[in-house]
Design a protein around this motif. Structure first.
Motif, PDB file in Angstrom:
ATOM      1  N   HIS A 119      -1.312  -3.905  -5.380  1.00 23.45           N
ATOM      2  CA  HIS A 119      -1.857  -2.470  -5.095  1.00 23.45           C
ATOM      3  C   HIS A 119      -3.231  -1.916  -5.428  1.00 23.45           C
ATOM      4  N   ARG A 158       1.378 -16.853   6.472  1.00 26.81           N
ATOM      5  CA  ARG A 158       2.215 -16.226   5.299  1.00 26.81           C
ATOM      6  C   ARG A 158       2.094 -14.862   5.273  1.00 26.81           C
ATOM      7  N   ARG A 211       5.638  -4.177   4.832  1.00 25.16           N
ATOM      8  CA  ARG A 211       4.125  -4.075   4.542  1.00 25.16           C
ATOM      9  C   ARG A 211       3.244  -5.099   5.456  1.00 25.16           C
ATOM     10  N   TYR A 219       6.786   2.951  -6.397  1.00 25.94           N
ATOM     11  CA  TYR A 219       7.181   2.408  -7.563  1.00 25.94           C
ATOM     12  C   TYR A 219       6.693   3.406  -8.909  1.00 25.94           C
ATOM     13  N   HIS A 225      12.793  -9.319 -11.720  1.00 26.85           N
ATOM     14  CA  HIS A 225      11.079  -9.388 -11.447  1.00 26.85           C
ATOM     15  C   HIS A 225      10.332  -9.306 -12.784  1.00 26.85           C
ATOM     16  N   GLY A 284       4.071 -11.514  -5.206  1.00 21.57           N
ATOM     17  CA  GLY A 284       4.060 -12.739  -4.343  1.00 21.57           C
ATOM     18  C   GLY A 284       2.564 -12.572  -3.433  1.00 21.57           C
ATOM     19  N   ARG A 285       2.001 -11.447  -3.385  1.00 14.57           N
ATOM     20  CA  ARG A 285       0.924 -11.206  -2.466  1.00 14.57           C
ATOM     21  C   ARG A 285      -0.340 -12.010  -2.888  1.00 14.57           C
ATOM     22  N   ARG A 345       8.171 -17.107   4.452  1.00 12.91           N
ATOM     23  CA  ARG A 345       6.877 -16.820   4.220  1.00 12.91           C
ATOM     24  C   ARG A 345       6.421 -17.762   2.922  1.00 12.91           C
TER      25      ARG A 345
HETATM   26  C1  LIG Z   1       2.441  -7.433   0.244  1.00 14.86           C
HETATM   27  C2  LIG Z   1       3.195  -8.875   0.032  1.00 14.86           C
HETATM   28  O1  LIG Z   1       4.444  -9.090  -0.464  1.00 14.86           O
HETATM   29  C3  LIG Z   1       4.931  -8.102  -1.187  1.00 14.86           C
HETATM   30  C4  LIG Z   1       5.249  -8.973  -2.610  1.00 14.86           C
HETATM   31  C5  LIG Z   1       6.213  -8.181  -3.351  1.00 14.86           C
HETATM   32  C6  LIG Z   1       6.384  -8.799  -4.687  1.00 14.86           C
HETATM   33  O2  LIG Z   1       7.007  -8.187  -5.560  1.00 14.86           O
HETATM   34  O3  LIG Z   1       6.242 -10.168  -4.935  1.00 14.86           O
HETATM   35  C7  LIG Z   1       6.723  -6.982  -3.063  1.00 14.86           C
HETATM   36  C8  LIG Z   1       6.362  -6.112  -2.071  1.00 14.86           C
HETATM   37  O4  LIG Z   1       5.350  -5.435  -2.082  1.00 14.86           O
HETATM   38  P1  LIG Z   1       4.960  -3.949  -1.714  1.00 14.86           P
HETATM   39  O5  LIG Z   1       6.163  -3.112  -2.581  1.00 14.86           O
HETATM   40  O6  LIG Z   1       3.737  -3.631  -2.107  1.00 14.86           O
HETATM   41  O7  LIG Z   1       5.235  -4.010   0.018  1.00 14.86           O
HETATM   42  C9  LIG Z   1       6.062  -7.128  -0.752  1.00 14.86           C
HETATM   43  O8  LIG Z   1       5.484  -6.463   0.203  1.00 14.86           O
HETATM   44  C10 LIG Z   1       2.318  -9.868   0.475  1.00 14.86           C
HETATM   45  O9  LIG Z   1       3.360 -11.031   0.174  1.00 14.86           O
HETATM   46  O10 LIG Z   1       1.260 -10.043   0.858  1.00 14.86           O
END
Ligand SMILES: C=C(O[C@@H]1CC(C(=O)O)=C[C@@H](OP(=O)(O)O)[C@H]1O)C(=O)O
Ligand SMILES: Cc1cc2nc3c(=O)[nH]c(=O)nc-3n(C[C@H](O)[C@H](O)[C@H](O)COP(=O)(O)O)c2cc1C
Length: 363
Positions: free
Chosen positions: A18, A47, A58, A94, A105, A128-129, A339
């Protein structure tokens, strides 16, 4: 620093899910490599989130901007860096639960490790982003390998108990691997693919998540890559594979099942085929003594169910110091496996070019 990997090729990833951007610095790439941007973007899209019902909603374009190490269409040989800007953060998901640790997590371990200063939004640097920059590096590595006719491919071997066919460890065609990389849901058997997708959607309805196994293969890799002990092909690959969030197991060749065989069947007996030494079987996954033997490299990676789920779970509130419960709302992958497929291939490519440079055989 924990965000650095490598010996001949060095990677450093940065950013938070973020924050403003995520990115990578790649050091040690040879100079003069022409980058195929269409190919890199295609790999990034494989991906990227928000592109199917089985993925997090997202939506991110995952477009990259190269900041250094690239001039007149070719790598300069100095550090190549790239940024991927975050465009669709929704940090309110969050805020309300920031002191309530999501089981499975990295909220709790990240809090302990960084004394509470970690960016918890979207998992921060643990998200994972952060695999998007890895796919960028992998796309470059794959291009380098493909110039040498080396092909990497993978498929979803299982989701829960639903199994796709396995690769034939002895005779894997490069054409099959290439075909799989073109698929939006990478399976050999489309019927099984449909079953898997339906299952993921059912589990999503139940506010739960599911894991699975990815099977990967590499063909046309030269013999003699890798070194015993610390630079074995297995150790190099495993280091990067286990760096991917949610990866909980890696096995090569026959894997854990090799323990059920006798030596007389687990040994890959050798013979001469078209004037080259080959093997009748491939229980060792193309690696013996940490070194490639000319057979396809085969490995499987276990991915756990996504930790963030809507089902009620027990946990703790670290600010209040009490036991509590959590039902996670927000945008999450009901299954990470589809993914993660391009991510597995990407880190495999990076590990292989690092190993090949050891022998001076990259260019
Ligand atoms: C954004 C991605 O995946 C994110 C990986 C992720 C996590 O906790 O790993 C949590 C989520 O994030 P958010 O709550 O911001 O949507 C996923 O969407 C990505 O892979 O590009
Ligand atoms: C491509 C990808 C997407 C992910 N998506 C999510 C997600 O949407 N929600 C989530 O809670 N975890 C997701 N994860 C997994 C977490 O980031 C991971 O489980 C967490 O950082 C803890 O690390 P560990 O599972 O390796 O122990 C994803 C991982 C990858 C590789």
């Amino acid at each position: 620093m924990s965000g650095i990997w490598g010996k001949n090729i060095k990677l450093s990833i940065f950013g938070e899910s973020h924050g403003k951007a995520i990115g990578i610095v790649i050091d040690g790439l040879p100079s003069g490599i022409k980058l195929d941007h269409e190919y890199i973007s295609k790999e990034m899209k494989r991906r990227a989130p928000g592109r199917s019902k089985t993925a997090t909603p997202r939506k991110e374009g995952d477009n990259y901007e190269i900041l250094s190490g690239y001039f007149n269409g070719r790598t300069t040989g100095t550090p190549l860096s790239a940024a991927i800007y975050n465009t669709n953060q929704r940090s309110r998901d969050y805020e309300a639960t920031k002191s309530i640790m999501r089981p499975g997590h990295a909220d709790y371990t990240g809090h302990v490790r960084y004394s509470g200063f970690n960016d918890y939004r979207g998992g921060g640097h643990f998200s994972g982003r952060l695999t998007a920059p890895l796919v960028f590096a992998g796309a470059i590595a794959k291009q380098i390998l493909s110039n040498k006719n080396i092909v990497i491919g993978s498929h979803i071997k299982s989701i829960g108990d639903i199994e796709d066919r396995s690769f034939d460890g002895v005779n894997i065609e490069a054409s099959l691997l290439k075909e799989l990389t073109g698929k939006e849901f990478s399976v050999i058997d489309p019927e099984k693919g449909k079953e898997m997708k339906d299952y993921i959607l059912k589990i999503k309805e139940e506010k739960d998540s599911v894991g699975g196994v990815i099977e990967a293969a590499v063909v046309n890799l030269p013999r003699g890559i890798g070194s015993p002990f610390f630079d074995s092909v297995e150790s190099k690959l495993s280091h990067l594979l286990f760096s991917i969030p949610a990866v909980k197991g890696v096995e090569f060749g026959a894997g854990f099942d090799i323990t059920k065989m006798k030596g007389s069947s687990s040994n890959d007996e050798l013979y001469i085929r078209k004037e080259e030494i080959s093997a009748y079987s491939n229980n060792n996954g193309g690696i013996v003594g940490g070194i490639t033997n000319g057979m396809p490299i085969i490995f499987r990676v276990a991915i756990k169910p996504t930790p963030s789920i809507g089902k009620l779970q027990r946990t703790v509130d670290i600010e209040k110091g009490i036991n509590t419960e959590i039902e996670i709302e927000g945008r999450h992958d009901p299954c990470i496996v589809p993914r993660a497929v391009p991510v597995i291939e990407a880190v495999c490519a990076v590990a292989l070019i690092d190993l090949m440079m050891e022998k001076g055989g990259l260019i």
